[in-house]
Write an enzyme that holds these catalytic residues in place. Structure first.
Site, PDB file in Angstrom:
ATOM      1  N   CYS A 140       0.832  -1.206   0.000  1.00 18.48           N
ATOM      2  CA  CYS A 140       0.000   0.000   0.000  1.00 18.48           C
ATOM      3  C   CYS A 140       0.864   1.253   0.000  1.00 18.48           C
ATOM      4  O   CYS A 140       1.342   1.688   1.046  1.00 18.48           O
ATOM      5  CB  CYS A 140      -0.926  -0.008   1.214  1.00 18.48           C
ATOM      6  SG  CYS A 140      -1.920   1.476   1.336  1.00 18.48           S
ATOM      7  N   CYS A 143      -0.400   4.143   2.089  1.00 13.94           N
ATOM      8  CA  CYS A 143      -0.261   3.978   3.542  1.00 13.94           C
ATOM      9  C   CYS A 143       1.186   4.219   3.966  1.00 13.94           C
ATOM     10  O   CYS A 143       1.446   4.841   4.989  1.00 13.94           O
ATOM     11  CB  CYS A 143      -0.623   2.557   3.989  1.00 13.94           C
ATOM     12  SG  CYS A 143      -2.100   1.884   3.273  1.00 13.94           S
ATOM     13  N   ASP A 144       2.128   3.691   3.198  1.00 15.08           N
ATOM     14  CA  ASP A 144       3.512   3.614   3.664  1.00 15.08           C
ATOM     15  C   ASP A 144       4.497   4.480   2.890  1.00 15.08           C
ATOM     16  O   ASP A 144       5.662   4.592   3.285  1.00 15.08           O
ATOM     17  CB  ASP A 144       3.984   2.153   3.616  1.00 15.08           C
ATOM     18  CG  ASP A 144       3.121   1.251   4.479  1.00 15.08           C
ATOM     19  OD1 ASP A 144       2.652   1.731   5.531  1.00 15.08           O
ATOM     20  OD2 ASP A 144       2.897   0.093   4.110  1.00 15.08           O
TER      21      ASP A 144
END
Ligand code: NDP
Length: 317
Positions: A140, A143-144
């Site tokens: 992701c 997300c990261d």
């Protein structure tokens, strides 16, 4: 089969909180089915891990995934959906009402169940990939990606997700390698054009990842092979701190497979153009039953159909 103490009876149970689950909830609540919705681990589903959504009708300027899902949640709540956090750990669809176990302890008996549990990202399956999960390996980018600002990263895959993630990461990172196993991108033309127009994305066609390497501090690079690796020169290493998987998904059907008919890839099979499964009173909507379209809007449409199918089923009880 369940170990729970509390047993609750509900008319309509919805499992999942992506566009399919929330849309089913909006329709079911407005039809007086008093739906109870369990969110699953990732409240809001996969769209909460995406950036801009530009193709969902009703948002002419675009919207971010998390904002859109929050809008859907509020709309479902507005009509009285009881939204709860919890994960389905078991079901018994052998009789009626249907028994669903949440978090291994609570049992719900439901007249109708709508499954909208979506799908989960695939990994390559390399042992070295496991080693660096959470310390360099991610599925992701939104997300990261933040953790890799100013660094070099790689994205694996040639579809829309891979392109979208590569473009997103290119805005944060120094160099983005897009590792594509074929000699073309499967992504839509518009995404391809964006990838090719982004100066710090380097597309490595016909490359496969052989191994990831690094230290206890995290990932340091990946070893790649070009074509089938006929010569020694076919192998190369690239130094990257982040390695993002974007190679597709598997449907979240583990809890249901004993009772529901699934296709060869594990997607729930529905009857004709309906959302009915092989078990009367159990319906499926969204990515968990759709290996083809897999869009927010098609999931929302399927959620609407599932609520209507459930309503008709309940009238006949
Ligand atoms: P796709 O299935 O479309 O693409 C998966 C990609 O991963 C393919 O390029 C595939 O290669 C590659 N791949 C699969 N397994 C491996 C492996 N073991 N090693 C290396 N590469 C591998 O998945 P997406 O998640 O990209 O897209 C899913 C759906 O969602 C699509 O319908 C897409 O259009 C849609 N989508 C739409 C978006 C938008 O409209 N904004 C954004 C994101 C997704 P190969 O081509 O060789 O099979």
């Amino acid at each position: 089969m369940t170990t729970g103490n509390a047993v609750e009876r509900v008319k309509c149970l919805i499992i999942g909180s992506g566009p399919a689950g929330y849309t089913a909830a909006i329709y079911a609540a407005r039809a007086n089915l008093a739906p109870v919705l369990y969110t699953g681990l990732q409240t809001g589903g996969q769209l909460t891990t995406t950036t801009e959504v530009e193709n969902f009708p009703g948002y002419p300027e675009g919207v971010t995934g998390p904002v859109m899902m929050e809008d859907m949640r509020r709309q479902a709540e507005r009509f009285g959906t009881d939204i709860r956090f919890g994960i389905v750990t078991g079901v018994n669809f052998s009789g009626h009402p249907h028994e669903v176990t949440l978090d291994g302890e609570q049992t719900i008996m439901a007249d109708a169940v709508i499954i909208a549990t979506g799908a989960t990202a695939k990994y390559l399956g390399l042992p070295s990939e496991d080693r660096f999960r959470g310390s360099g390996v991610s599925a992701c980018a939104t997300c990261d990606g933040f953790f890799y600002r100013g660094k070099d990263v790689a994205v694996v895959g040639g579809g829309d997700t891979a392109c979208e993630e590569a473009i997103y990461l290119a805005g944060l990172c120094r160099e983005v390698y897009l590792i594509v196993r074929k000699n073309y991108l499967r992504a839509s033309k518009v995404m391809q054009q964006r990838v090719f127009a982004t100066a710090n994305i380097k597309v490595l066609f016909e490359h496969n990842t052989v191994e990831l390497f690094g230290s206890d501090m995290g990932l340091e690079g990946v070893r790649l092979v070009y074509r089938k690796g006929e010569t020694d020169e076919a192998f190369k290493e690239i130094r990257v701190d982040g390695f993002f998987l974007a190679i597709g998904h598997v449907p979240n059907t583990e809890a249901f497979k004993e009772y529901l008919q699934l296709d060869a890839e594990g997607y729930i099979t529905t009857l004709g153009t309906s959302t009915r499964t092989n078990v009367p009173g159990v319906f499926a909507a969204g990515d968990v039953m759709d290996p083809v379209y897999r869009q927010g809007i098609t999931s929302a449409g399927a959620g609407c159909k599932a609520a209507i199918d459930a309503e008709r089923f309940l009238v006949g009880l």
